[in-house]
Scaffold this active site. Structure first.
Site, PDB file in Angstrom:
ATOM      1  N   ASN A   9       0.942  -1.212   0.086  1.00 44.88           N
ATOM      2  CA  ASN A   9       0.082   0.138   0.144  1.00 44.88           C
ATOM      3  C   ASN A   9       0.884   1.415  -0.178  1.00 44.88           C
ATOM      4  O   ASN A   9       1.689   1.645   1.083  1.00 44.88           O
ATOM      5  CB  ASN A   9      -0.805  -0.128   1.154  1.00 44.88           C
ATOM      6  N   LYS A  11       0.053   4.431  -0.254  1.00 43.64           N
ATOM      7  CA  LYS A  11      -0.389   5.661   0.358  1.00 43.64           C
ATOM      8  C   LYS A  11      -0.274   6.764  -0.357  1.00 43.64           C
ATOM      9  O   LYS A  11      -0.134   6.493  -1.692  1.00 43.64           O
ATOM     10  CB  LYS A  11      -0.065   5.585   1.822  1.00 43.64           C
ATOM     11  N   HIS A  96      -9.559   1.157   4.761  1.00 42.97           N
ATOM     12  CA  HIS A  96      -8.366   1.176   5.542  1.00 42.97           C
ATOM     13  C   HIS A  96      -8.241   2.301   6.679  1.00 42.97           C
ATOM     14  O   HIS A  96      -9.063   3.034   6.495  1.00 42.97           O
ATOM     15  CB  HIS A  96      -7.112   1.614   4.475  1.00 42.97           C
ATOM     16  N   GLU A  98      -6.810   4.497   7.811  1.00 40.97           N
ATOM     17  CA  GLU A  98      -6.714   5.888   7.504  1.00 40.97           C
ATOM     18  C   GLU A  98      -8.072   6.542   6.938  1.00 40.97           C
ATOM     19  O   GLU A  98      -8.311   7.749   7.059  1.00 40.97           O
ATOM     20  CB  GLU A  98      -5.439   6.219   6.612  1.00 40.97           C
ATOM     21  N   GLU A 168      -5.298  -4.853  10.493  1.00 38.29           N
ATOM     22  CA  GLU A 168      -4.203  -3.753  10.738  1.00 38.29           C
ATOM     23  C   GLU A 168      -4.688  -3.182  11.970  1.00 38.29           C
ATOM     24  O   GLU A 168      -5.517  -1.989  12.144  1.00 38.29           O
ATOM     25  CB  GLU A 168      -4.189  -2.952   9.556  1.00 38.29           C
ATOM     26  N   GLY A 174       2.463   2.401  10.888  1.00 38.85           N
ATOM     27  CA  GLY A 174       3.470   3.697  10.690  1.00 38.85           C
ATOM     28  C   GLY A 174       4.234   3.933  11.914  1.00 38.85           C
ATOM     29  O   GLY A 174       4.710   4.981  12.035  1.00 38.85           O
ATOM     30  N   SER A 214       3.712  -1.894  10.418  1.00 36.73           N
ATOM     31  CA  SER A 214       5.100  -1.834  10.497  1.00 36.73           C
ATOM     32  C   SER A 214       5.397  -3.214  10.089  1.00 36.73           C
ATOM     33  O   SER A 214       6.610  -3.732  10.893  1.00 36.73           O
ATOM     34  CB  SER A 214       5.346  -1.309  12.174  1.00 36.73           C
TER      35      SER A 214
END
Ligand code: 13P
Length: 258
Positions: A9, A11, A96, A98, A168, A174, A214
């Protein structure tokens, strides 16, 4: 036996030249492993066509990071499933963290997106995961269960077969702090048991569950060694050809030893 599946991904990263270079580099490093592991890259919308071309005849799949559920019309700024297919996408990431937590997408919206993606013939990577405070309050199971039940509501077993779930945990994304292999396995097993109760055992047994947060070249092998970790959805480490190739290799090796 579930074929491992590694997704990158990207992003909101890369530029047109960088995206093409990354895709070309990945074909060189990963193509020889694609009989043992499925690989997909998910660049920003604007680079999808260029990356498709850069992938050439490689079996690395192309995915988008999001889509809108309506097929066309007055939805300024949105991208339909048909458009994604038109530029060569096979996969689409839906829900996702985010998009859930930064953009504010709801379970109800994600359910519509999942249904639309499946109906259009795209393969969804459906993301779920708890916030740090939810984990601390021991609500991980409850949060993930609700995200899956609401997100997959009304989707038949036949249609659900096209889904990959990505667990996730938001606190691992991140941050450099991945879930331990044991923490990942615990939630993946819970998800598989939930799917068995929502659908049936054989469905739950064949559905792939990726871990994301991560994941990197150093921890990929131990994460992939877990029985219910079928793949990884990789953010930061998917932007480096060598790191991503090491992750793909770890996935291929982990499952061929079983
Ligand atoms: P990182 O690998 O950068 O933590 O991102 C994970 C992720 O969100 C993949 O979708």
């Amino acid at each position: 036996m579930r074929k491992p599946f590694i997704g990158g991904n990207w992003k909101m990263n890369t530029d047109s030249a960088g995206a093409v270079d990354l895709a070309k580099g990945l074909t060189q490093k990963c193509d020889s492993m694609l009989d043992r592991v499925d690989v997909a890259v998910c660049p920003p919308f604007v680079y999808l066509a260029a990356v498709r071309e850069a992938l050439g005849s490689s079996a690395i799949g192309l995915g988008a990071q999001d889509m809108y559920f309506e097929p066309k019309g007055a939805f300024t700024g949105e991208i339909s499933c048909q458009m994604l297919k038109d530029v060569g996408c096979s996969y689409v990431i839906i829900g996702h963290s985010e998009r859930r937590h930064v953009i504010g997408e709801t379970d109800e919206l994600l359910n519509k997106k999942l249904i639309a993606a499946i109906d259009a013939g795209l393969l969804p990577i459906f993301c779920v995961g708890e916030l740090l405070e939810q984990r601390k309050a021991e609500k991980t199971g409850q949060v993930v269960k609700e995200q899956i039940e609401k997100g997959m509501a009304g989707i038949s077993v036949e249609k659900a077969k096209t889904i990959t779930i990505a667990y996730e945990p938001v606190w691992a994304i991140g941050t450099g702090v991945n879930a331990t292999p044991g923490q990942a396995q615990e939630v993946h097993l819970m998800i598989r048991q939930l799917l068995a109760s929502m659908y049936n055992d054989s469905f739950a047994e064949q559905l792939r569950i990726q871990y994301g947060g991560s994941a990197n070249a150093a921890n990929a092998a131990e994460l992939m060694a877990q029985a219910d970790v079928d793949g990884l959805l990789v953010g930061g480490a998917s932007l480096k050809v060598n790191d991503f190739a090491v992750i793909v290799e770890a996935a291929a090796k982990a499952k061929s030893q079983v």
